[in-house]
Scaffold this motif. Structure first.
Motif: not given
Lengths: 114, 935
Positions: B176-177, B268-271, B307-308, B581-582
């Motif tokens: 994940v990004t 909070v974290i953005h994934l 992700g996918d 993710s992109m």
């Protein structure tokens, strides 16, 4: 010293020591003197072998020791019989007497008896 | 009671040693004085009385010793005496001690290392709640023993099982990004991997950080009994798709990147552009049922967000989702659970007859991280066998050293025996000496083993990019491993100490005192055992070396194998740009792909660019059932597909020309066919032979796949065609596995919209590796954020399992073998050296009688050559048997490789003869006069 002393039979020193201390607490030298006194100096005891035997008997729990004062006010180690030692002395003495009887009987036997 | 008394008196004697000595002294002095007094009373003068008392008493010291004996403490005394003496002897012969300790320490160290790894993998229970009752539940199907269940199937098992207390699922991982955290990326230089011949692909991360995220069910942490380092871990409520998404951080990441800041909990974290709340942190090195520490843990419900992942992955019974874990309920045995789950599996099959992925279940214990199953046991047995051989060499080595030394100590032992030393006591002393050596060696070997392990783990850890997570192989000291080392040290100490000790004791006091060590008859009988030890060392060493040579040559061969396509001038670029993710749209991806191919083909040194669904020899193998069009594919959904499966990839028309795969007959695709993905196919020669033996396959028709065939990966559709026309036949290549030519292989036309991740193949005019930086910057120019993996194809070859196993096995066994060779040389050196010393007298006589120096040298060398040659013969025979066994496991290994056998044997003999020659030169320098006067 009387030169007609007898050598101690193998394995009997244990019994003699137990007997000697059964009459009252004794230090090492006292044990030696008492045995000689009772035997009227007829037994020869190697003084060097006395102490290892005392240590072994104590190790086996047949006698115990404690430090006390000697007749002439000196510190000495006194040995005393334990309950286990008393039992051991009894069985050893019985065994010895039976053995002595049997051997005496054999030695006294005459041709007719056989 | 009496026994207790003895123990007490013994303890008193031992613990109050000095007091007992004082008392004994006082008692004996008192005795003599009292006895003297007694004599004095009877009229003897005082001085004379004391003298007589002393004589009567006899030796005071002897009496004391006998008293100590009576207390049973002389054993301890003699033990300490022997220890002191042993240490003195070891210090006096530093060369002997260092050699013996080094040899054993190597043997013990290597064995401990192997045992530690074995323990960490197969013996140590997992660090989870109640590991003894932990079981894993796997899906079984034809050709699949440890498969994954779909998510709906898991729910069914979880809700219906009565033998397992609960069922949790681990559902794989994804990258994940996040824009919120910047991961400090260390520059990793995997030195060991490079030295072993592995070249890791270059990874250009692009502008985004990627973190591994593992998906687990909401009850996972509860089931495993995990406790948070901060905040809380997941609850079943977290794992519902309506809930606001939450995430748990790994303790390692929290510690290394966030400085263990407890304030992170609740933030909070953005994934992948989704907001997640951090609810807690796991302890450092917490792995649960995994092998690696991930960076993030997320509930399975969050899978579609990252992700996918897709919604489908949670709803479709045909999509594998993960592995299931549970605890056996009290009183339930493993077969009971197996039987119950089998019934549940049958219910599922009956309820959903259309599902292709129906199958059986297998319940196995998950007490340990891994288990030595049928596939792994040869590797484990080979490793353990190799290290055991090394220990054998070390022991034989030390035994021959001790034996040689025993010969030189004959005189000492003879003197001690004649002075009245008991044989038992001497034996005790000799055994204590060898045990001392073993213990010292154990003490040296243990840190050696941990150093090696630490180095290995650090190397492995540094070879792994930080965003993959951390390795948590446990290499901390373990009391069992320490016990194992000590046990080995003691056993070897006794084993190698006993033989020479018994030999030494068989000394005939008389001849020993006369120092007739050089008498010929005696020397012969003694050297037989010594020869045997040399035979053992040489044979064991040869087995190690030959097998490592076979493995290394096997891996060399793997590198030299011509796979049938160009590997030296082709770079493999894997662009993972379509990762959701992109956030790139389909149209943008298409445009990017065109731009990239244009940009790259304009670069100097680039001759061609092509695209394919997979590059050859780079994993990602996919298979599809295939048959001639008259072989009816199974009806949709039901029945088994009985047709053979073929590997396949989608390629562009210029694929074959670029990779140098000759087209045997027919033609490649047209651009038109590629863009429309027309019903055409190009097949390999082997495929043609299989379906149309002796006929021209061009124009024939192949039926490929079936309607709704199972997807090879989530999000990828399987090929399906009722009839594709064969337009070309190409030369067979090894694109799936290096060790064999692909049995069946299809090439399908690729339209550029097909694949989600793009694989570009770039042909270079020069060596491919030199163009990597140019290619990297070209990708950056097109899109600075694209993550890309770059590797020349010949690098990819080094990841073929055949190469990896041969190479790692070969390297490991040649390290062990080199150590073995070193030890065996030490053994030969020592043996020849001692025999020269021993025979100085004899050599002196020979030389006095006119023997030439060369003759003497030959005499000494011939004697050591005999056991060496004998050992070589045995070693070759054993190696032949073992390599035959290995070659059945490792396809492609040549068990009769003459170069390995002959080369290694000659090398060993040469090195061993050299080791013998060094001390043998001393025999030449013997001065006859000095030698004869030596008597």
């Amino acid at each position: 010293m009387d030169k007609k002393q007898m050598e101690l039979l193998q394995g009997t020193l244990d019994m003699l020591i137990l007997k000697a201390v059964s009459l009252g607490p004794l230090h090492g030298c006292g044990v030696l003197l008492r045995i000689q006194q009772i035997s009227k100096d007829r037994l020869e005891i190697q003084q060097g072998s006395l102490y290892p035997t005392l240590y072994r008997l104590e190790h086996q729990g047949l006698i115990t020791s404690e430090w006390g004062e000697s007749e002439n006010k000196r510190k000495a180690k006194y040995y005393r019989l334990t309950a286990a030692g008393k039992r051991k002395l009894q069985t050893e003495a019985e065994k010895w007497n039976r053995m002595a009887d049997v051997i005496a009987g054999i030695l006294q036997s005459t041709p007719e008896e056989v | 009671m009496r026994f207790l008394n003895r123990v007490q008196s013994w303890m008193r004697a031992v613990t109050r040693r000095s007091r007992m000595e004082r008392e004994m002294d006082a008692e004996l002095r008192f005795h003599i004085e009292a006895f003297a007094e007694d004599l004095a009373r009877s009229g003897v003068p005082r001085a004379e009385a004391l003298r007589r008392a002393r004589i009567e008493f006899g030796g005071v010291e002897r009496t004391k010793e006998e008293c100590r004996d009576a207390r049973g403490i002389s054993f301890i005394d003699s033990l300490f005496q022997d220890l002191r003496f042993g240490l003195r002897m070891l210090r006096k012969n530093p060369g002997f001690t260092a050699t013996a300790v080094l040899a054993l320490a190597l043997g013990i160290g290597v064995n401990t290392t192997a045992f530690t790894v074995f323990d960490a993998v197969a013996l140590r229970p997992r660090a989870v709640k109640d590991p003894d009752r932990l079981v894993g539940v796997y899906r079984t199907a034809k050709g699949e023993d440890y498969g994954a269940f779909s998510y709906p199937d898991y729910i069914y098992y979880r809700d219906h099982t009565k033998t397992l207390s609960d069922l949790a699922m681990w559902s794989g991982e994804t990258n994940v990004t996040t824009p919120d955290l910047s991961v400090a990326n260390k520059e990793n230089v995997p030195r060991v991997a490079g030295a072993l011949g592995f070249q890791l692909p270059q990874l250009l991360q692009g502008g985004v950080e990627r973190l591994t995220c593992v998906f687990v069910s909401g009850n996972y942490f509860q089931l495993l009994g995990a406790h948070p380092a901060a905040g809380r871990l997941f609850l079943p409520e977290d794992d519902q798709s309506g809930e606001p998404p939450v995430v748990v951080l790994s303790g390692n990441f929290w510690q290394s990147q966030l400085h263990s800041n407890p304030g992170i909990v609740g933030s909070v974290i953005h994934l992948d552009r989704m907001a997640f709340t951090i609810v807690g942190v796991t302890p450092v090195d917490y792995v649960g049922t995994l092998s690696r520490v991930p960076v993030l843990w997320a509930p399975i419900a969050a899978r579609p967000l990252l992700g996918d992942g897709t919604r489908e992955s949670l709803e479709n019974r045909n999509v594998p989702a993960g592995i299931v874990y549970g605890h056996l309920k009290a009183g339930i045995a493993l077969p009971d659970a197996q039987a119950e789950l089998k019934v549940l599996a049958e219910q599922l099959r009956a309820g959903y007859p259309d599902v292709e992925r129906n199958g059986g279940v297998r319940v196995i214990s998950e007490r340990t991280f891994g288990s030595i199953d049928l596939e792994a046991w040869p590797v484990v047995a080979a490793t353990m066998g190799a290290v055991a051989l090394l220990l054998l060499i070390a022991c034989a080595n030390v035994a021959s050293l001790l034996l040689a030394r025993a010969a030189t100590r004959r005189r000492e032992i003879g003197v001690r025996l004649s002075l009245g030393a008991g044989r038992r006591r001497l034996l005790q002393q000799l055994l204590i000496e060898s045990t001392l050596i073993a213990l010292v060696a154990g003490a040296v070997g243990l840190p050696l083993a941990y150093g090696t392990l630490h180095l290995l783990v650090v190397e492995i850890a540094s070879a792994i990019p930080s965003y993959w997570g951390a390795i948590a192989l446990q290499v901390t000291p373990d009391i069992r491993i320490f016990g194992y080392t000590v046990l080995i040290s003691l056993l070897t100490g006794v084993a190698f100490g006993l033989t020479p000790a018994l030999q030494a004791l068989r000394v005939d006091v008389n001849s020993a005192l006369k120092d007739s060590g050089s008498m010929l008859g005696q020397r012969l009988s003694k050297s037989r055992l010594r020869d045997l030890l040399i035979v053992v060392q040489v044979a064991a060493c040869l087995v190690l070396l030959i097998n490592s040579a076979l493995l290394l040559r096997g891996s060399q061969r793997a590198l030299r194998i011509d796979p049938g396509f160009d590997t030296k001038h082709v770079v493999h670029l894997s662009l993972e740009m379509a990762e959701p993710s992109m956030g790139y749209s389909q149209a943008r991806l298409l445009k990017l792909n065109r731009q990239l191919m244009d940009e790259i083909s304009r670069l100097p040194g680039i001759t061609a660019v092509t695209q394919a669904s997979r590059a050859p020899i780079s994993g990602g193998n996919r298979f599809v059932p295939v048959g001639t069009d008259d072989a009816e594919p199974p009806a949709s959904g039901g029945g088994k597909d009985k047709r053979p499966t073929a590997g396949y990839s989608y390629v562009l028309p210029n694929y074959f020309g670029m990779l140098g795969i000759p087209i045997v007959s027919g033609r490649s695709f047209t651009v038109q066919e590629a863009e429309t993905e027309g019903p055409v196919v190009i097949i390999s020669e082997a495929t043609a032979r299989r379906f149309w033996p002796g006929q021209n396959p061009i124009g024939k028709s192949l039926a490929i796949g079936s309607v709704n065939g199972p997807a090879p990966y989530p999000g990828v559709t399987a090929p399906f065609s009722r009839g594709s026309e064969v337009v070309g036949v190409v030369r067979d290549v090894r694109s799936l596995f290096l060790n064999r030519v692909d049995e069946l292989y299809l090439y399908l036309p690729l339209s550029q919209t097909r694949e989600s991740t793009s694989t570009l193949l770039v042909h270079t005019s020069g060596r491919a590796s030199s163009l990597l930086p140019t290619l990297g910057s070209a990708v950056r120019r097109v899109d600075p954020n694209l993550p890309v993996v770059l590797a020349p194809l010949d690098w990819m070859v080094s990841f073929d399992p055949y190469f990896v196993i041969s190479r790692i096995g070969g390297i490991l066994s040649s390290i062990v073998g080199a150590l073995g060779l070193f030890l065996a040389c030490l053994g030969v050196y020592g043996m020849v050296g001692y025999s020269v010393v021993e025979r100085t007298h004899e050599i002196g006589i020979r030389m006095a009688l006119g023997a030439q120096r060369q003759q003497v040298l030959g005499l000494v060398l011939r004697e050591s050559a005999r056991p060496m040659l004998f050992g070589t013969v045995i070693g070759i025979a054993v190696s032949a048997a073992i390599s035959r066994l290995i070659s059945t496991i490792l396809f492609g290994l040549n068990p009769a490789d003459a170069i390995s056998f002959a080369g290694v044997s000659l090398l060993l003999i040469a090195v061993a003869m050299f080791a013998g020659w060094l001390p043998a030169r001393r025999a030449m320098r013997v001065d006859p006069m000095v030698a004869l006067r030596y008597e």
